[in-house]
Design a protein around this motif. Structure first.
Motif, short mmCIF file in Angstrom:
data_model
loop_
_atom_site.label_atom_id
_atom_site.label_comp_id
_atom_site.label_asym_id
_atom_site.label_seq_id
_atom_site.Cartn_x
_atom_site.Cartn_y
_atom_site.Cartn_z
N LEU A 40 87.20 96.38 43.71
CA LEU A 40 88.29 97.00 44.50
C LEU A 40 87.91 98.13 45.57
N PRO A 41 87.41 99.13 45.31
CA PRO A 41 86.83 100.18 46.36
C PRO A 41 86.29 99.59 47.51
N ASP A 42 85.20 98.66 47.47
CA ASP A 42 84.79 98.10 48.56
C ASP A 42 85.77 97.41 49.42
N THR A 43 86.55 96.73 48.52
CA THR A 43 87.68 95.71 49.49
C THR A 43 88.66 96.84 50.12
N LEU A 44 88.73 97.89 49.54
CA LEU A 44 89.87 98.60 50.30
C LEU A 44 89.30 99.13 51.44
N ARG A 49 88.84 98.75 57.60
CA ARG A 49 87.91 98.19 58.81
C ARG A 49 88.42 96.96 59.69
N LEU A 50 88.85 95.98 58.68
CA LEU A 50 89.40 94.97 59.26
C LEU A 50 90.75 95.06 60.05
N ALA A 51 91.48 95.85 59.45
CA ALA A 51 92.86 96.49 60.30
C ALA A 51 92.64 97.12 61.63
N ALA A 52 91.51 97.90 61.51
CA ALA A 52 91.28 98.41 62.77
C ALA A 52 90.56 97.79 63.97
N ASP A 53 90.15 96.57 63.59
CA ASP A 53 89.44 95.54 64.33
C ASP A 53 90.29 94.98 65.30
N GLY A 54 90.23 95.41 66.76
CA GLY A 54 91.16 94.81 67.53
C GLY A 54 90.80 93.70 68.12
N SER A 55 89.95 92.97 67.68
CA SER A 55 89.32 91.45 68.14
C SER A 55 90.11 90.60 67.09
N LEU A 56 90.75 90.94 66.28
CA LEU A 56 91.24 90.18 65.05
C LEU A 56 92.49 89.75 65.66
N TYR A 70 101.53 99.18 51.24
CA TYR A 70 101.96 99.09 49.93
C TYR A 70 101.16 99.79 48.94
N LEU A 71 99.89 99.85 49.20
CA LEU A 71 98.98 100.46 48.41
C LEU A 71 99.05 101.91 48.30
N ALA A 72 99.71 102.56 49.41
CA ALA A 72 99.76 103.90 49.61
C ALA A 72 101.22 104.46 48.91
N LEU A 73 101.99 103.57 48.58
CA LEU A 73 103.25 103.72 48.16
C LEU A 73 102.89 104.46 46.67
N PRO A 74 103.80 105.64 46.37
CA PRO A 74 103.64 106.14 44.96
C PRO A 74 104.11 105.37 43.88
N VAL A 97 96.79 88.68 49.41
CA VAL A 97 96.82 89.05 50.78
C VAL A 97 95.38 88.73 51.43
N LEU A 98 94.29 88.99 50.70
CA LEU A 98 92.99 88.84 51.13
C LEU A 98 92.65 87.52 51.18
N ARG A 99 93.20 86.43 50.51
CA ARG A 99 92.87 84.98 50.66
C ARG A 99 93.47 84.59 52.04
#
Length: 132
Positions: A40-44, A49-56, A70-74, A97-99
């Motif tokens: 999970l830590p590496d996945t986060l 990184r994937l969310a910041a990749d403009g080529s996707l 969702y993960l940031a919600l308290p 989601v990752l699938r």
């Protein structure tokens, strides 16, 4: 007045139970849930990184942004004080989601952004259904 309050509470309870059932249905089978929690830590970091990749594709980045929100919600669907399930719900949501994201973005993009070990990437491939 009380009929409305009872109806709203019942509807919220039903919606919550439906979401919990969806989590249980979409959870990784076998030992994959344990692996999902382990990486999970590496996945986060991968998600960020994937969310910041403009080529996707834009849809991929939107899904990842919503996942990060969702993960940031308290609060969680299942509170963290409930043993095992409290922490597993985040891993299940991330895995689900990752699938879709990994299949859409492609194995090469996921590998290029993976911050962890080769064993962790192999676990991610098993979890998401990506071919090694």
């Amino acid at each position: 007045m009380w009929d409305v309050v009872i109806g709203v509470v019942a509807a919220l309870a039903l919606a919550w139970l439906t979401l919990v059932a969806a989590l249980l249905i979409s959870r990784p089978r076998g030992g994959l849930l344990r692996e999902a929690i382990r990486i999970l830590p590496d996945t986060l970091r991968l998600i960020r990184r994937l969310a910041a990749d403009g080529s996707l594709p834009r849809g991929v980045r939107v899904r990842l942004g919503l996942l990060l929100a969702y993960l940031a919600l308290p609060f969680d669907l299942i509170p963290d004080f409930i043993p095992v399930l409290g922490y597993a719900d985040d891993a299940i949501v991330v895995a689900a989601v990752l699938r879709g994201v990994a299949r859409r973005a492609g194995r090469d993009a996921v590998r290029a952004h993976w911050p962890g070990s080769d064993e962790g990437f192999a676990a991610l491939c098993r979890l998401t259904g990506l071919s090694r």
